[in-house]
Write a protein that holds these residues in place. Structure first.
Motif, PDB file in Angstrom:
ATOM      1  N   ALA A 159      29.981 -18.552  26.241  1.00 45.85           N
ATOM      2  CA  ALA A 159      29.921 -18.322  24.799  1.00 45.85           C
ATOM      3  C   ALA A 159      30.658 -19.424  24.048  1.00 45.85           C
ATOM      4  O   ALA A 159      30.193 -19.896  22.994  1.00 45.85           O
ATOM      5  CB  ALA A 159      30.505 -16.952  24.462  1.00 45.85           C
ATOM      6  N   LEU A 160      31.816 -19.835  24.562  1.00 43.59           N
ATOM      7  CA  LEU A 160      32.568 -20.904  23.916  1.00 43.59           C
ATOM      8  C   LEU A 160      31.827 -22.237  23.979  1.00 43.59           C
ATOM      9  O   LEU A 160      31.738 -22.953  22.974  1.00 43.59           O
ATOM     10  CB  LEU A 160      33.942 -21.036  24.580  1.00 43.59           C
ATOM     11  N   VAL A 161      31.293 -22.582  25.137  1.00 39.83           N
ATOM     12  CA  VAL A 161      30.589 -23.850  25.292  1.00 39.83           C
ATOM     13  C   VAL A 161      29.331 -23.870  24.424  1.00 39.83           C
ATOM     14  O   VAL A 161      28.996 -24.901  23.812  1.00 39.83           O
ATOM     15  CB  VAL A 161      30.251 -24.105  26.776  1.00 39.83           C
ATOM     16  N   ALA A 162      28.639 -22.740  24.342  1.00 43.64           N
ATOM     17  CA  ALA A 162      27.440 -22.687  23.494  1.00 43.64           C
ATOM     18  C   ALA A 162      27.787 -23.009  22.044  1.00 43.64           C
ATOM     19  O   ALA A 162      27.037 -23.705  21.344  1.00 43.64           O
ATOM     20  CB  ALA A 162      26.797 -21.312  23.591  1.00 43.64           C
ATOM     21  N   ASN A 163      28.931 -22.526  21.574  1.00 42.01           N
ATOM     22  CA  ASN A 163      29.345 -22.809  20.202  1.00 42.01           C
ATOM     23  C   ASN A 163      29.860 -24.243  20.054  1.00 42.01           C
ATOM     24  O   ASN A 163      29.463 -24.960  19.118  1.00 42.01           O
ATOM     25  CB  ASN A 163      30.423 -21.819  19.778  1.00 42.01           C
ATOM     26  N   ILE A 164      30.730 -24.655  20.973  1.00 47.29           N
ATOM     27  CA  ILE A 164      31.346 -25.980  20.870  1.00 47.29           C
ATOM     28  C   ILE A 164      30.308 -27.088  20.970  1.00 47.29           C
ATOM     29  O   ILE A 164      30.317 -28.055  20.193  1.00 47.29           O
ATOM     30  CB  ILE A 164      32.413 -26.142  21.971  1.00 47.29           C
ATOM     31  N   VAL A 165      29.390 -26.944  21.916  1.00 45.70           N
ATOM     32  CA  VAL A 165      28.388 -27.981  22.148  1.00 45.70           C
ATOM     33  C   VAL A 165      27.138 -27.742  21.302  1.00 45.70           C
ATOM     34  O   VAL A 165      26.684 -28.629  20.586  1.00 45.70           O
ATOM     35  CB  VAL A 165      28.017 -28.038  23.648  1.00 45.70           C
ATOM     36  N   GLY A 166      26.594 -26.516  21.396  1.00 45.71           N
ATOM     37  CA  GLY A 166      25.323 -26.250  20.747  1.00 45.71           C
ATOM     38  C   GLY A 166      25.394 -26.192  19.235  1.00 45.71           C
ATOM     39  O   GLY A 166      24.491 -26.686  18.540  1.00 45.71           O
ATOM     40  N   ARG A 168      28.491 -26.903  17.211  1.00 44.53           N
ATOM     41  CA  ARG A 168      29.389 -27.883  16.593  1.00 44.53           C
ATOM     42  C   ARG A 168      29.091 -29.314  17.021  1.00 44.53           C
ATOM     43  O   ARG A 168      29.604 -30.259  16.428  1.00 44.53           O
ATOM     44  CB  ARG A 168      30.841 -27.524  16.912  1.00 44.53           C
ATOM     45  N   GLY A 169      28.300 -29.485  18.078  1.00 41.50           N
ATOM     46  CA  GLY A 169      27.885 -30.815  18.503  1.00 41.50           C
ATOM     47  C   GLY A 169      28.948 -31.628  19.224  1.00 41.50           C
ATOM     48  O   GLY A 169      28.810 -32.841  19.380  1.00 41.50           O
ATOM     49  N   HIS A 170      30.014 -30.981  19.686  1.00 38.01           N
ATOM     50  CA  HIS A 170      31.065 -31.707  20.407  1.00 38.01           C
ATOM     51  C   HIS A 170      30.605 -32.019  21.832  1.00 38.01           C
ATOM     52  O   HIS A 170      29.971 -31.192  22.484  1.00 38.01           O
ATOM     53  CB  HIS A 170      32.345 -30.882  20.478  1.00 38.01           C
ATOM     54  N   ARG A 171      30.984 -33.220  22.304  1.00 36.28           N
ATOM     55  CA  ARG A 171      30.637 -33.593  23.671  1.00 36.28           C
ATOM     56  C   ARG A 171      31.819 -34.217  24.419  1.00 36.28           C
ATOM     57  O   ARG A 171      31.713 -34.501  25.610  1.00 36.28           O
ATOM     58  CB  ARG A 171      29.449 -34.563  23.689  1.00 36.28           C
ATOM     59  N   ARG A 172      32.928 -34.407  23.739  1.00 32.25           N
ATOM     60  CA  ARG A 172      34.117 -34.969  24.387  1.00 32.25           C
ATOM     61  C   ARG A 172      35.114 -33.824  24.568  1.00 32.25           C
ATOM     62  O   ARG A 172      35.868 -33.477  23.640  1.00 32.25           O
ATOM     63  CB  ARG A 172      34.695 -36.121  23.570  1.00 32.25           C
ATOM     64  N   LEU A 173      35.099 -33.240  25.758  1.00 33.37           N
ATOM     65  CA  LEU A 173      35.806 -31.981  25.991  1.00 33.37           C
ATOM     66  C   LEU A 173      36.899 -32.130  27.044  1.00 33.37           C
ATOM     67  O   LEU A 173      36.748 -32.871  28.021  1.00 33.37           O
ATOM     68  CB  LEU A 173      34.814 -30.900  26.437  1.00 33.37           C
ATOM     69  N   GLY A 174      37.977 -31.382  26.827  1.00 29.34           N
ATOM     70  CA  GLY A 174      39.089 -31.351  27.775  1.00 29.34           C
ATOM     71  C   GLY A 174      39.562 -29.924  27.990  1.00 29.34           C
ATOM     72  O   GLY A 174      39.018 -28.968  27.427  1.00 29.34           O
ATOM     73  N   ILE A 175      40.608 -29.776  28.791  1.00 27.45           N
ATOM     74  CA  ILE A 175      41.149 -28.448  29.094  1.00 27.45           C
ATOM     75  C   ILE A 175      42.648 -28.549  29.348  1.00 27.45           C
ATOM     76  O   ILE A 175      43.132 -29.533  29.926  1.00 27.45           O
ATOM     77  CB  ILE A 175      40.430 -27.824  30.323  1.00 27.45           C
ATOM     78  N   ILE A 176      43.398 -27.578  28.865  1.00 28.77           N
ATOM     79  CA  ILE A 176      44.803 -27.382  29.219  1.00 28.77           C
ATOM     80  C   ILE A 176      44.887 -26.007  29.846  1.00 28.77           C
ATOM     81  O   ILE A 176      44.518 -25.017  29.211  1.00 28.77           O
ATOM     82  CB  ILE A 176      45.725 -27.447  27.989  1.00 28.77           C
ATOM     83  N   LEU A 194      29.823 -26.429  31.701  1.00 27.75           N
ATOM     84  CA  LEU A 194      29.581 -27.787  31.220  1.00 27.75           C
ATOM     85  C   LEU A 194      28.470 -28.465  32.011  1.00 27.75           C
ATOM     86  O   LEU A 194      27.666 -29.226  31.453  1.00 27.75           O
ATOM     87  CB  LEU A 194      30.863 -28.621  31.312  1.00 27.75           C
ATOM     88  N   ALA A 195      28.396 -28.178  33.311  1.00 20.36           N
ATOM     89  CA  ALA A 195      27.334 -28.756  34.138  1.00 20.36           C
ATOM     90  C   ALA A 195      25.958 -28.312  33.644  1.00 20.36           C
ATOM     91  O   ALA A 195      24.994 -29.099  33.677  1.00 20.36           O
ATOM     92  CB  ALA A 195      27.531 -28.369  35.596  1.00 20.36           C
ATOM     93  N   GLU A 196      25.865 -27.066  33.172  1.00 21.68           N
ATOM     94  CA  GLU A 196      24.588 -26.591  32.626  1.00 21.68           C
ATOM     95  C   GLU A 196      24.175 -27.382  31.391  1.00 21.68           C
ATOM     96  O   GLU A 196      22.990 -27.474  31.068  1.00 21.68           O
ATOM     97  CB  GLU A 196      24.692 -25.102  32.288  1.00 21.68           C
ATOM     98  N   GLN A 197      25.156 -27.946  30.683  1.00 19.68           N
ATOM     99  CA  GLN A 197      24.894 -28.759  29.490  1.00 19.68           C
ATOM    100  C   GLN A 197      24.877 -30.253  29.805  1.00 19.68           C
ATOM    101  O   GLN A 197      24.696 -31.071  28.899  1.00 19.68           O
ATOM    102  CB  GLN A 197      25.972 -28.482  28.440  1.00 19.68           C
ATOM    103  N   ASP A 198      25.076 -30.593  31.077  1.00 16.72           N
ATOM    104  CA  ASP A 198      25.123 -31.995  31.518  1.00 16.72           C
ATOM    105  C   ASP A 198      26.214 -32.776  30.779  1.00 16.72           C
ATOM    106  O   ASP A 198      26.005 -33.902  30.320  1.00 16.72           O
ATOM    107  CB  ASP A 198      23.762 -32.669  31.332  1.00 16.72           C
ATOM    108  N   ILE A 199      27.375 -32.154  30.655  1.00 12.74           N
ATOM    109  CA  ILE A 199      28.512 -32.759  29.965  1.00 12.74           C
ATOM    110  C   ILE A 199      29.687 -32.822  30.927  1.00 12.74           C
ATOM    111  O   ILE A 199      30.036 -31.824  31.559  1.00 12.74           O
ATOM    112  CB  ILE A 199      28.894 -31.932  28.719  1.00 12.74           C
TER     113      ILE A 199
END
Length: 390
Positions: A159-166, A168-176, A194-199
């Motif tokens: 759900a988060l990736v769908a919003n962030i990528v789909g 908001r259009g973000h593609r430079r992603l990190g994690i803490i 992220l692999a499902e989005q090829d990111i």
């Protein structure tokens, strides 16, 4: 020969009388059914345990006021583990040794679950409603005694990736992430989503559980030129990272899982924004259209202990757990045993609790995939939802 057989029967009868009556299962008497709980009621993330327990106890009190289940009142033996695995393991071993609860319920956290689950599996004690979306607990063959009532971390991350990528259009992603079983479980889910989005995942840093020393984890991502960061931790750490990012002038989208307790984030975040995302796995406790939320509000008003009547998603989740435990007991036809409890807890037919549905696919031990996505803007608007629950 006949005389010796009669003597053996008499000896057996005498031993049975000396032993006294045997309850249907550990934790079950003619008057009560006892459940055990190991959760964090102390330490920097104590609201996780306190709020979850308050909703659970409100559900028990509500049911007890109506006569209990099969004439038995519901009781809870709650032990503090401070969100520390070693203490959680000791609590689980205490429940096994004392053998005085029907099931262990209402725990909090992946690292604690990783230590509790094997102990209870060996003892054939049901383990129900732990607050975690970790993948290992969703392996019903490995843990046939586990019942999950919330969505998985993979559901939340998707759900988060769908919003962030789909959206908001973000593609430079990190994690803490918190460097333990919790953080590593979510990391696996994040990489898969992220692999499902090829990111690719461009950067990652970690910090230790139950610490406030989290600032270095944000500084460690400074050179990656990120658009969005997934924060994998509880509210104490996540709020500090969010506030530091704001003070440094960063405009990251900062994504949080339901475990971070949006209620606490709202109280601690200095600059609420629609760039601060939080997933939830139950409806809003103030949802006027949710019958479950309405029942929850009524139960908390009538039965919550002073100082523990906080209405948030986690106390609502605790209330849902309490209602589900009572519903499971009610469906048992005959003696209440652990095996009878498990058979009803993961039954094939969907179970309705007000307008909420718990449904287990064949061979699954997970009863919900419901996720809704919110953000911490001034109006705290909902940005989307998915999954099944209501």
């Amino acid at each position: 020969m006949a005389g010796r057989a009669a003597l053996r029967l008499l000896a057996f009868a005498a031993a049975s009388l000396l032993a006294g009556p045997v309850s249907a299962a550990p934790g079950v008497t003619d008057e009560t059914v006892a459940f055990g709980q190991s959760a964090c009621f102390s330490g920097p993330n104590q609201r996780l345990g306190i709020d979850y327990r308050s909703g659970l106890l409100a559900a028990f009190a509500e049911r007890n006021a109506a006569g209990g289940v099969q004439g038995r009142t519901l009781e809870l033996i709650a032990l503090d583990d401070g969100y520390e695995p070693e203490r959680a393991a000791a609590n689980a071993e205490r429940f096994v040794a004392a053998n005085d609860v029907l099931a262990v319920v209402g725990g909090v956290g992946t690292p604690t679950a990783a230590r509790i689950a094997p102990v209870l599996r060996t003892a054939d004690i049901p383990f129900v409603g732990h607050v975690t979306g970790a993948d290992f607990l969703r392996d019903a063959q490995r843990f046939p005694n586990v019942v999950n009532l919330r969505a998985s971390y993979f559901d939340e991350v998707q759900a988060l990736v769908a919003n962030i990528v789909g959206e908001r259009g973000h593609r430079r992603l990190g994690i803490i992430y918190q460097d333990d079983a919790f953080g590593r479980s979510v990391m696996r889910s994040y990489l898969a989503a992220l692999a499902e989005q090829d990111i690719p995942l461009l950067a990652k840093t970690t910090y230790s559980r139950n610490t406030h020393a989290v600032h270095a984890s944000l500084f460690g991502l400074a050179n990656a030129d990120l658009d969005a960061i997934l924060l994998v931790g509880a509210y104490a750490a996540n709020s500090e990272i969010i506030n530091l990012a704001h003070s440094l002038g960063h405009d990251y989208t900062l994504a949080n899982l339901s475990f971070s307790l949006s209620y606490e984030l709202r109280n601690r975040v200095e600059a609420p924004s629609d760039r601060i995302l939080v997933t939830e796995v139950v409806p809003s406790p103030n949802d006027a259209d949710s019958a479950l939320a309405a029942s929850f509000r009524g139960a908390m008003a009538a039965h919550a202990a002073p100082g523990e009547s906080v209405l948030n998603e986690l106390s609502l989740e605790g209330y849902l757990l309490g209602r589900y435990l009572a519903s499971t007991l009610e469906r048992i036809d005959g003696d209440i045993t652990r095996s009878a409890f498990m058979a009803q807890a993961v039954r094939a037919e969907p179970v309705r609790i007000d307008d909420w549905t718990v449904a287990f696919a064949p061979g699954s031990n997970t009863g919900s995939t419901y996720v809704r996505l919110t953000h911490l803007s001034a109006d705290d608007a909902e940005t989307g939802s998915q999954g099944g629950g209501p």
